[in-house]
Design a protein around this motif. Structure first.
Motif, short mmCIF file in Angstrom:
data_model
loop_
_atom_site.label_atom_id
_atom_site.label_comp_id
_atom_site.label_asym_id
_atom_site.label_seq_id
_atom_site.Cartn_x
_atom_site.Cartn_y
_atom_site.Cartn_z
N TYR A 210 39.26 39.14 40.83
CA TYR A 210 39.23 39.92 39.58
C TYR A 210 40.43 39.57 38.70
O TYR A 210 40.29 39.43 37.47
CB TYR A 210 39.22 41.40 39.92
CG TYR A 210 39.27 42.32 38.72
CD1 TYR A 210 38.13 42.55 37.95
CD2 TYR A 210 40.45 42.96 38.34
CE1 TYR A 210 38.16 43.38 36.85
CE2 TYR A 210 40.49 43.80 37.23
CZ TYR A 210 39.33 44.01 36.49
OH TYR A 210 39.37 44.82 35.39
N GLU B 48 39.82 36.48 36.84
CA GLU B 48 38.84 36.63 35.75
C GLU B 48 39.46 37.29 34.52
O GLU B 48 39.14 36.94 33.38
CB GLU B 48 37.64 37.45 36.23
CG GLU B 48 36.72 36.71 37.18
CD GLU B 48 35.99 35.57 36.49
OE1 GLU B 48 35.70 35.68 35.28
OE2 GLU B 48 35.73 34.55 37.16
N VAL B 49 40.34 38.27 34.73
CA VAL B 49 40.91 38.99 33.59
C VAL B 49 42.18 38.32 33.07
O VAL B 49 42.68 38.68 32.00
CB VAL B 49 41.22 40.46 33.96
CG1 VAL B 49 39.96 41.17 34.41
CG2 VAL B 49 42.30 40.55 35.04
N LEU C 175 33.06 44.71 39.36
CA LEU C 175 34.38 45.11 38.87
C LEU C 175 34.59 44.79 37.40
O LEU C 175 35.43 45.42 36.75
CB LEU C 175 35.47 44.41 39.69
CG LEU C 175 35.65 44.85 41.14
CD1 LEU C 175 36.78 44.08 41.78
CD2 LEU C 175 35.91 46.34 41.24
N LEU C 176 33.86 43.84 36.87
CA LEU C 176 34.09 43.40 35.48
C LEU C 176 33.45 44.38 34.51
O LEU C 176 32.44 44.10 33.86
CB LEU C 176 33.54 41.99 35.29
CG LEU C 176 34.26 40.90 36.08
CD1 LEU C 176 33.55 39.57 35.92
CD2 LEU C 176 35.71 40.79 35.64
N LEU D 201 32.39 40.81 42.51
CA LEU D 201 33.23 40.58 41.34
C LEU D 201 32.53 41.01 40.07
O LEU D 201 33.16 41.57 39.16
CB LEU D 201 33.61 39.09 41.28
CG LEU D 201 34.52 38.67 40.12
CD1 LEU D 201 35.82 39.47 40.14
CD2 LEU D 201 34.81 37.18 40.20
N GLU D 202 31.23 40.82 40.00
CA GLU D 202 30.48 41.24 38.82
C GLU D 202 30.55 42.75 38.62
O GLU D 202 30.60 43.24 37.49
CB GLU D 202 29.02 40.79 38.95
CG GLU D 202 28.15 41.13 37.75
CD GLU D 202 26.70 40.78 37.96
OE1 GLU D 202 25.91 40.92 37.02
OE2 GLU D 202 26.35 40.39 39.09
N ILE E 43 40.09 41.55 44.71
CA ILE E 43 41.06 41.84 43.65
C ILE E 43 41.68 40.56 43.12
O ILE E 43 41.90 40.41 41.90
CB ILE E 43 42.15 42.82 44.16
CG1 ILE E 43 41.52 44.17 44.49
CG2 ILE E 43 43.24 43.00 43.12
CD1 ILE E 43 40.87 44.88 43.32
N VAL F 222 39.89 49.90 37.48
CA VAL F 222 39.89 49.13 38.74
C VAL F 222 41.12 49.48 39.57
O VAL F 222 41.04 49.59 40.79
CB VAL F 222 39.83 47.63 38.43
CG1 VAL F 222 39.96 46.81 39.72
CG2 VAL F 222 38.52 47.28 37.74
N TYR G 113 38.70 44.03 29.58
CA TYR G 113 38.12 44.73 30.73
C TYR G 113 38.96 45.96 31.06
O TYR G 113 40.15 46.02 30.75
CB TYR G 113 38.06 43.80 31.95
CG TYR G 113 37.14 42.63 31.77
CD1 TYR G 113 35.76 42.78 31.84
CD2 TYR G 113 37.65 41.35 31.52
CE1 TYR G 113 34.91 41.70 31.66
CE2 TYR G 113 36.80 40.26 31.35
CZ TYR G 113 35.44 40.44 31.42
OH TYR G 113 34.60 39.38 31.25
N VAL H 263 40.96 47.46 33.19
CA VAL H 263 41.83 47.19 34.34
C VAL H 263 42.35 48.49 34.94
O VAL H 263 42.51 48.59 36.17
CB VAL H 263 43.00 46.27 33.91
CG1 VAL H 263 43.91 45.96 35.09
CG2 VAL H 263 42.46 44.98 33.29
#
Length: 633
Positions: free
Chosen positions: A409, A412-413, A345-346, A342-343, A406, A363, A358, A360
């Motif tokens: 993620y 997180e976003v 992807l951020l 996850l880190e 995903i 990704v 971020y 997006v």
């Protein structure tokens, strides 16, 4: 380091300021200017060894008693190399090493110091030393190649650069332990007890076994053009792809400081991280280096870590590398997205508009590359998946891992207030339905998004919630969703319905198991004496099942009360739209039919318990009827 000493006379040269003087014998009759240094020499030793010096001295104008003055502006290696050439011409002791042999070889060719102007001339000696000594040793070949950078055109003309590169490429493709001492100068020795033979003599020591990445640090000292050529030659020689990729990663981490800022503690090994940091190149140099690394990196899954690829992509965004480089890195990451964290992807959004916190869009492109590659490599599709195989199928492991990644993620976003619903929905919908065994992660992400965007219209909320499959929510997620005021009413009704259906099915299954246990006990009652321990265990299990059924029965009652209260609230609203919605939901999911079916199942399960009571009541009624008939008679 290998060396060769030439000449026998003592050093008679002395330097005074910016001039060199020959201090013995006759006074000098020629001055040779090289760069800012002047050499006060004699004509005969020079013209007897060099064709160029013979020509220049002959062409120089004579001005009485004045000394002849000539200039050598383009001599390879400059004044330092000409100093060694002069000593050779005078017969002074000269030491050939890997550090100066390329300069002297090119200078001797430039000055035409061939066998035509004396046997054993400098051209022959330097060529012999280069071929028979330097190119047979790893360290000396590397040092000679590094000196080629300063005089590259001359070294290319004599094919020195290519020969050094070929020597290094050949040695890097071979196990260093096979070469004995000459190859092992880069590593320590283990002693004693070995049986290494060198020129027929036992050395009493053995070389320390090296890893296959022993050459990474050495070649990282080369300039980028030479390093690029070396990797290309090594690839043509059949060197293993993973070794080439490892060397490229090492070189990139050494000269791209941005890659070392996000390294974890488990990646600081000697084979991955340079031990010494060099001065950071300029941004333009870093940009060129990154694009070269992308070109040289083999296109194969798993050769380098996904974290390293994300580091390259993040650095490329900062340096504004060309679109082709960015696209290639995204494709490489997409090939092994299941290995990402996850880190990774951020990635922050580096655009000037700063629409979202971020990146997006990046990704989403990476996910699309992964899905495309999954289809090419024969990934599973909905048509080939059975419900029972969804979680345990080995072929689904990568795509289920990516789906979970995903969903994390998205969670997180989701708090980003600038993240628009279409972009959030597009990324969530890009994951195939069969990739999610459970929708708990997706539900959590959508719930966070709704909480962070309370101003969303009801239509947008319903659009997002349609992504959730209520049948794939766990019991805990259903319980949370049934009490979640942020969800649209229609979704809450679906959740309640499927949760009730799930509980009723579980209760019916428990009763079925209980009946099977009771029937088995009756059939095997004649063997109770021999199986007392087994039947005691069965009785205890039956009791546990009944306790579980009681708790689930209570939960069903609670859900029915909640559903009934919601139905009452809807009726109080008195709006046709809501009433029609309720009717549509009931028709769509077969609420009444399913409830009746479940009630019928429950009735059939409890029929056995009530049957004896009904028979006794019928007997009583029949007895009373006979008595009344006899009295009347």
């Amino acid at each position: 380091m290998a060396c060769m000493k030439l000449g026998s006379k003592s050093d008679a040269f002395q330097k005074q300021g910016q001039a060199w003087f020959w201090t013995t014998g006759l006074p000098s009759d020629i001055i040779v200017n090289v760069e800012e240094i002047s050499f006060h020499l004699h004509k005969f030793p020079l013209l007897s060894r060099s064709g160029v010096m013979e020509r220049l001295i002959a062409e120089a104008p004579e001005e009485g008693d004045k000394k002849c003055v000539i200039s050598l502006p383009n001599i390879p290696g400059g004044a330092k190399t000409f100093e060694h050439v002069t000593k050779f011409c005078y017969g002074v002791k000269l030491e050939l090493t890997a550090s100066n042999v390329v300069y002297l070889r090119c200078a001797s060719e430039h000055l035409k110091m061939t066998e035509e102007y004396g046997e054993g001339n400098l051209s022959t000696l330097t060529e012999t030393f280069l071929t028979q000594v330097v190119l047979r040793n790893w360290k000396d070949s590397l040092k000679a190649l590094q000196t080629c950078d300063d005089i590259l055109p001359h070294a290319e003309e004599l094919n020195v650069t290519k020969r050094c590169l070929e020597s290094l490429a050949t040695k890097a493709c071979t196990d260093p332990n096979l070469f004995g001492w000459p190859m092992m100068e880069h590593g320590p020795m283990q002693s004693p007890g070995g049986s290494v033979m060198w020129n027929g003599i036992s050395t009493g020591a053995r070389p320390k076994h090296s890893n296959s990445d022993w050459w990474y640090e050495d070649v990282s000292t080369l300039s980028l053009p030479l390093y690029k050529r070396l990797i290309s030659i090594m690839e043509s020689h059949g060197n293993r792809q993973e070794l080439l990729a490892g060397s490229l990663a090492y070189y990139a981490k050494k000269f791209l400081p941005g890659l070392n800022r996000r390294q974890g503690a488990n990646e600081t090994t000697a084979c991955l991280m340079p031990m010494t940091l060099v001065a950071s190149p300029s941004e333009e140099e870093q940009k060129v280096l990154l694009e070269v690394i992308d070109q040289l990196l083999p296109v194969q899954k798993g050769l380098v870590s996904t974290k390293f690829l994300f580091g390259l992509l993040r650095t490329a965004m900062i340096l504004k590398s060309n679109r082709s480089c960015l696209a290639n890195l995204e494709k490489r990451i997409g090939m092994q997205l299941e290995q990402a964290t996850l880190e990774d992807l951020l990635m922050p959004s580096f655009s000037h508009s700063m629409e979202t916190l971020y990146n997006v869009d990046c990704v989403q492109r990476i996910l699309e590359h992964f899905l495309a590659m999954d289809q090419i490599t024969g990934g599973s599709s909905p048509c080939s998946i059975e419900d029972g195989q969804l979680i345990g199928s080995p072929s689904l492991t990568p795509i289920t891992t990516v789906a979970k990644l995903i969903d994390g993620y998205l969670a997180e976003v989701a708090p980003d207030v600038n993240l628009k619903p279409p972009k959030f929905q597009a990324l969530a919908a890009a994951v195939p339905e069969y990739a999610r065994p459970l929708d708990d992660g997706l539900y959590r992400a959508i719930d966070i998004y709704l909480k962070s965007h309370p101003w969303l219209a009801e239509s947008d909320r319903e659009q997002l919630c349609r992504l959730i499959d209520c049948q794939k929510l766990s019991l805990e997620a259903c319980t949370h969703a049934a009490q979640n005021e942020r969800l649209p009413l229609r979704i809450i009704v679906q959740v309640l319905f499927f949760e009730q259906l799930q509980l009723r099915t579980s209760i019916a299954g428990c009763f079925l198991v209980s009946d099977n246990l009771d029937g088995s006990r009756q059939l095997r009652s004649g063997f109770a004496g021999s199986t007392d321990g087994g039947w005691a265990t069965a009785v205890r299990e039956n009791q546990v099942l009944k306790v579980g059924m009681d708790s689930m029965r209570m939960r069903v009652c609670e859900l029915e009360k909640e559903c009934s209260s919601m139905r009452n609230e809807i009726e109080k609203l008195g709006r046709t739209k809501v009433s029609s919605t309720w009717g549509n939901v009931s028709k769509k999911f077969g609420f009444k039919m399913k409830s009746q079916m479940c009630s019928a199942q429950e009735g059939s399960v409890s029929k056995q318990n009530n049957g004896s009571v009904k028979i006794e009541k019928a007997k009583d009624r029949h007895g009373k009827h006979k008595k009344s008939s006899s009295s009347n008679g």
